[in-house]
Structure formats: structure tokens, C-alpha cells
Design a protein around this motif. Structure first.
Motif, PDB file in Angstrom:
ATOM      1  N   THR A 289       8.068  -7.838  -8.257  1.00 18.97           N
ATOM      2  CA  THR A 289       8.104  -7.533  -6.815  1.00 18.97           C
ATOM      3  C   THR A 289       9.452  -7.922  -6.217  1.00 18.97           C
ATOM      4  O   THR A 289      10.024  -7.169  -5.421  1.00 18.97           O
TER       5      THR A 289
ATOM      6  N   GLU B  32      10.820  -1.730  -2.115  1.00 21.83           N
ATOM      7  CA  GLU B  32       9.452  -2.239  -1.969  1.00 21.83           C
ATOM      8  C   GLU B  32       8.533  -1.305  -1.186  1.00 21.83           C
ATOM      9  O   GLU B  32       7.315  -1.382  -1.313  1.00 21.83           O
TER      10      GLU B  32
ATOM     11  N   ASP C 128       4.709   0.974  -4.973  1.00 24.49           N
ATOM     12  CA  ASP C 128       3.430   0.482  -4.460  1.00 24.49           C
ATOM     13  C   ASP C 128       2.300   0.776  -5.449  1.00 24.49           C
ATOM     14  O   ASP C 128       1.455  -0.080  -5.718  1.00 24.49           O
ATOM     15  N   ASN C 129       2.307   1.983  -6.015  1.00 29.61           N
ATOM     16  CA  ASN C 129       1.292   2.340  -7.011  1.00 29.61           C
ATOM     17  C   ASN C 129       1.394   1.456  -8.247  1.00 29.61           C
ATOM     18  O   ASN C 129       0.384   1.005  -8.790  1.00 29.61           O
TER      19      ASN C 129
ATOM     20  N   MET D 266       2.638  -1.599  -8.441  1.00 23.85           N
ATOM     21  CA  MET D 266       2.207  -2.961  -8.122  1.00 23.85           C
ATOM     22  C   MET D 266       0.690  -3.032  -7.994  1.00 23.85           C
ATOM     23  O   MET D 266       0.074  -4.022  -8.401  1.00 23.85           O
ATOM     24  N   THR D 267       0.082  -1.993  -7.457  1.00 23.39           N
ATOM     25  CA  THR D 267      -1.376  -1.944  -7.366  1.00 23.39           C
ATOM     26  C   THR D 267      -1.992  -1.976  -8.758  1.00 23.39           C
ATOM     27  O   THR D 267      -2.939  -2.727  -9.017  1.00 23.39           O
ATOM     28  N   GLU D 268      -1.447  -1.186  -9.673  1.00 23.91           N
ATOM     29  CA  GLU D 268      -1.955  -1.156 -11.050  1.00 23.91           C
ATOM     30  C   GLU D 268      -1.774  -2.509 -11.736  1.00 23.91           C
ATOM     31  O   GLU D 268      -2.670  -2.981 -12.448  1.00 23.91           O
TER      32      GLU D 268
ATOM     33  N   ASN E  26      -1.575  -5.474 -10.312  1.00 23.20           N
ATOM     34  CA  ASN E  26      -2.510  -6.438  -9.722  1.00 23.20           C
ATOM     35  C   ASN E  26      -3.939  -6.196 -10.195  1.00 23.20           C
ATOM     36  O   ASN E  26      -4.670  -7.143 -10.489  1.00 23.20           O
ATOM     37  N   GLN E  27      -4.331  -4.940 -10.299  1.00 25.58           N
ATOM     38  CA  GLN E  27      -5.679  -4.638 -10.782  1.00 25.58           C
ATOM     39  C   GLN E  27      -5.842  -5.034 -12.242  1.00 25.58           C
ATOM     40  O   GLN E  27      -6.897  -5.531 -12.639  1.00 25.58           O
ATOM     41  N   SER E  28      -4.796  -4.842 -13.036  1.00 22.80           N
ATOM     42  CA  SER E  28      -4.842  -5.239 -14.442  1.00 22.80           C
ATOM     43  C   SER E  28      -4.983  -6.756 -14.567  1.00 22.80           C
ATOM     44  O   SER E  28      -5.749  -7.249 -15.392  1.00 22.80           O
TER      45      SER E  28
ATOM     46  N   ASP F  85      -6.306  -8.701 -12.383  1.00 25.89           N
ATOM     47  CA  ASP F  85      -7.638  -9.078 -11.892  1.00 25.89           C
ATOM     48  C   ASP F  85      -8.741  -8.834 -12.916  1.00 25.89           C
ATOM     49  O   ASP F  85      -9.808  -9.428 -12.821  1.00 25.89           O
TER      50      ASP F  85
END
Length: 63
Positions: free
Chosen positions: A33, A42, A48-49, A51-53, A55-57, A59
Motif C-alpha cells: 500500500t 492509491e 484498489d481491486n 488491495m481488496t483481493e 486483504n480477502q486472501s 482474511d
């Protein structure tokens, strides 16, 4: 087989190791980031996509 002598031999040891991996993933995501922030990217939808992936990984392994 005596699992108490291995690093992942107990549930507490395994949970601790999983937490260690989560912490490492969090630090890596924060580093990535910061690189995009330094590049001024940023707000890019692709970043953004990504970083979302990431973070989901991360989690997925949370206990």
C-alpha cells in the motif's frame, strides 16, 4: 509420534504460527500500500481491486 517436540505440535503452537503468518501478511499488505501511495496510485481502481483481493486472501487464514 510425539508432536509436543515439533513447532506445530500443539493447538496453541499452531494458532500462534497462524497469527504470525497473519501478522506477516498484514505487514506485507501495508508495505505494498505504501509503495502505491508513493507512486500516487492509491486511488487507481486496479490498485484498489488488488488491495481488496490481498486483504480477502489474508482474511481467509484468520482463526
Amino acid at each position: 509420534m510425539d508432536y509436543s517436540e515439533t513447532p506445530l505440535g500443539t493447538t496453541d503452537a499452531f494458532t500462534g504460527f497462524v497469527q504470525y503468518l497473519i501478522d506477516l501478511a498484514t505487514e506485507l499488505i501495508e508495505f505494498i500500500t505504501s509503495i502505491f501511495a508513493m507512486l500516487g496510485m492509491e486511488d487507481d481502481p486496479q490498485v484498489d481491486n488488488l488491495m481488496t483481493e490481498l486483504n480477502q486472501s489474508r482474511d481467509l487464514i484468520k482463526p
